[in-house]
Design a protein around this motif. Structure first.
Motif, PDB file in Angstrom:
ATOM      1  N   GLN A 142       0.958  -1.129   0.101  1.00  0.00           N
ATOM      2  CA  GLN A 142      -0.028  -0.049   0.213  1.00  0.00           C
ATOM      3  C   GLN A 142       0.750   1.163   0.062  1.00  0.00           C
ATOM      4  O   GLN A 142       2.102   1.160   0.437  1.00  0.00           O
ATOM      5  CB  GLN A 142      -0.991  -0.117   1.291  1.00  0.00           C
ATOM      6  CG  GLN A 142      -1.633  -1.251   1.314  1.00  0.00           C
ATOM      7  CD  GLN A 142      -2.793  -1.625   0.331  1.00  0.00           C
ATOM      8  OE1 GLN A 142      -3.225  -0.680  -0.494  1.00  0.00           O
ATOM      9  NE2 GLN A 142      -2.740  -2.746  -0.229  1.00  0.00           N
ATOM     10  N   LEU A 166      -9.163   3.468   1.447  1.00  0.00           N
ATOM     11  CA  LEU A 166     -10.213   2.384   1.714  1.00  0.00           C
ATOM     12  C   LEU A 166     -11.503   3.032   2.195  1.00  0.00           C
ATOM     13  O   LEU A 166     -11.349   4.325   2.457  1.00  0.00           O
ATOM     14  CB  LEU A 166      -9.612   1.747   3.171  1.00  0.00           C
ATOM     15  CG  LEU A 166      -8.347   0.668   3.034  1.00  0.00           C
ATOM     16  CD1 LEU A 166      -8.268   0.230   4.567  1.00  0.00           C
ATOM     17  CD2 LEU A 166      -8.853  -0.364   1.939  1.00  0.00           C
ATOM     18  N   VAL A 211      -6.850  -5.532   4.216  1.00  0.00           N
ATOM     19  CA  VAL A 211      -7.161  -4.429   3.278  1.00  0.00           C
ATOM     20  C   VAL A 211      -8.179  -5.070   2.072  1.00  0.00           C
ATOM     21  O   VAL A 211      -8.854  -4.192   1.482  1.00  0.00           O
ATOM     22  CB  VAL A 211      -6.031  -3.729   2.724  1.00  0.00           C
ATOM     23  CG1 VAL A 211      -5.998  -3.117   1.555  1.00  0.00           C
ATOM     24  CG2 VAL A 211      -5.088  -2.999   3.740  1.00  0.00           C
TER      25      VAL A 211
END
Length: 506
Positions: free
Chosen positions: A58, A96, A165
């Motif tokens: 990420q 997110l 995630v």
């Protein structure tokens, strides 16, 4: 500018409180600021979380990140907030959807590679989430089994930040919480192994039935340690409430076996005589951890060679024995743990400890008094049963036919006595005779006739026992009656309890 909020839980003793982990991402020089009374481990989370996010594939947001943990007045300890911080940062940066974990509590420590590692105290944390009405909890895979025993909340395990995630984005399912293993049959030493010692066995049974503290005095090899180690084998299994309390304490201490469910057997703690005061009653930096007296909650705390313990450590037990709780005060607040354990003391009669007992003792009278004097009067006054064991004879030791009762036989009588006491004291808030307040026993309808307590009252008037000792003898008399199947104690029950209290020999 981005903002996100994720729920987690902070601990204060065995009580938990839901904590809101807020992340605010604003333009400016890249930095991470943490507020909300964090400890050192939580301050270091900024480095763990950044490495975990990057190594999970990420993007780390190069902005000024402010993390706030609410309520700000509650001190925050440990690394269990790592996973919630990582999710809040990613949600605040737009990686997110911020509503994906709404109402979900997130717990877990992060490794630099993004692995989610187990944390201490997961069970009381999940219990706090359930009380707060949170329907779903995400915990490390290593904590999923213990967390799953809490009713009313769905528990999901996660092993990596990458998996969490991917789940939030709708791709990968989380790990299902495992089924707790079935409770196995109790194992351990059996009471039938003890040779002789009818007085010691009777004292052990009475202590187990009423929850009384016990002191065993006698020469080496008399069976003091053997009797103490077999006390848990005659105690009833823990009910749901007690099992949750005991399991939560062991969870905080990090002593739960992996993959285990609720602890159903009464715990047994036997610290070495070099144990410090914090080791016995709890302490340590940051969040004070439970000591041996709390880890033995609803079980047995055994102090072998009790006079060898430091005076400070022994005296520190006086308050927990009376109140059933330990309160450890620190500058940032106080932590309270339950500590309703049965204390068992074992001691030799003198420093030389000849196996034959007093017959061949080489110690001067002053040395004997000084040795046993390490067990102070106020401490021993809180010990209900005090017996002196005689040396085991050759006939008892070499008996080829087993004549001693097994733990299962004695445990059945103990369970029946405890049921009788629980029925009698229903509505008082107590279940064991040892827990009943003295004033309640001295008032009708529970007050015993004057003729039955005449000898006991004479001992009190002469000063040979204290008022506390008076109450403890009465409590033991009720336990003796329960074991023998009588509704109320009689004069013989009081005399037997008095004999056990004053340490009379067999």
């Amino acid at each position: 500018m981005g903002y996100a909020k994720v729920l987690s839980v902070g601990l204060a003793g065995v009580s938990g409180q839901v904590v809101e982990v807020e992340a605010d991402l604003a333009p400016g020089l890249p930095a991470v600021l943490i507020s909300g009374l964090p400890d050192t481990a939580l301050h270091e989370a900024r480095d763990r979380v950044r490495a975990a996010i990057v190594n999970s594939g990420q993007k780390w947001p190069n902005r000024r990140i402010t993390l706030n943990l609410l309520p700000a007045t509650l001190p925050k300890y440990g690394s269990a907030f790592d996973l919630a911080i990582a999710v809040a940062v990613l949600a605040g940066s737009g990686e997110l959807p911020p509503v994906a974990l709404e109402g979900t509590v997130v717990l877990g420590e992060l490794g630099l590679d993004g692995a989610v590692r187990p944390v201490r105290g997961a069970l009381p944390m999940v219990a706090a989430a359930a009380r707060a009405g949170c329907p779903r909890v995400v915990v490390p895979a290593g904590n999923a089994a213990e967390a799953a025993v809490i009713p009313g909340v769905r528990v999901h395990g996660v092993d990596t930040l990458h998996r969490l995630v991917a789940h939030i984005r709708g791709g990968v399912p989380l790990l299902a919480s495992p089924e707790p293993p079935p409770a196995g049959a109790p194992t351990g030493p059996d009471l039938s192994d003890v040779a002789g010692q009818p007085l010691g066995r009777r004292a052990l049974e009475i202590a187990a039935a009423g929850g009384h503290h016990l002191a065993l005095l006698g020469p080496p090899g008399a069976g003091k340690t053997m009797l103490a180690e077999r006390l848990p084998s005659i105690l009833p299994a823990l009910d749901d409430e007690a099992a949750l309390e005991v399991t939560a304490l062991h969870s905080i201490a990090g002593l739960l076996p992996p993959g285990g469910g609720l602890l159903r057997r009464p715990p047994f703690q036997a610290p070495h005589h070099t144990a410090t005061v914090p080791a016995l009653v709890g302490g340590g930096s940051g969040l004070a951890r439970p000591g041996a007296v709390s880890l033995a909650h609803r079980g047995v705390l055994f102090l072998d060679e009790a006079p060898e313990f430091s005076k400070g450590a022994l005296e520190a037990l006086r308050q927990p024995l009376e109140s059933g709780r330990v309160r450890v005060a620190r500058t940032r607040g106080a932590t309270e743990y339950p500590a309703r354990s049965q204390l068992v003391l074992a001691a030799n009669p003198c420093p030389c400890a000849k196996p034959s007992g007093d017959a061949d003792c080489e110690c001067a009278p002053q040395a004997r008094r000084r040795y046993l004097g390490r067990l102070s009067g106020p401490l021993l006054d809180r010990v209900d049963v005090q017996v002196q064991l005689l040396p085991v004879t050759a006939a008892e030791l070499m008996e080829t036919v087993t004549v001693s009762e097994s733990s299962s036989t004695v445990a059945a009588r103990v369970a029946a006595a405890r049921r009788a006491a629980a029925d009698r004291w229903a509505g008082t808030g107590h279940r064991l005779n040892a827990e009943i307040p003295g004033p309640l026993l001295r008032r009708p309808p529970w007050r015993l006739p004057a003729d039955d307590t005449a000898e006991l009252r004479a001992r009190l008037d002469s000063g040979s026992i204290s008022a506390r000792g008076f109450d403890r003898v009465i409590r033991m008399a009720w336990t003796v009656a329960d074991l023998d199947g009588r509704a109320r104690p009689d004069r013989q029950d009081v005399l037997e309890a008095l004999q056990l209290r004053t340490g009379a020999g067999a």
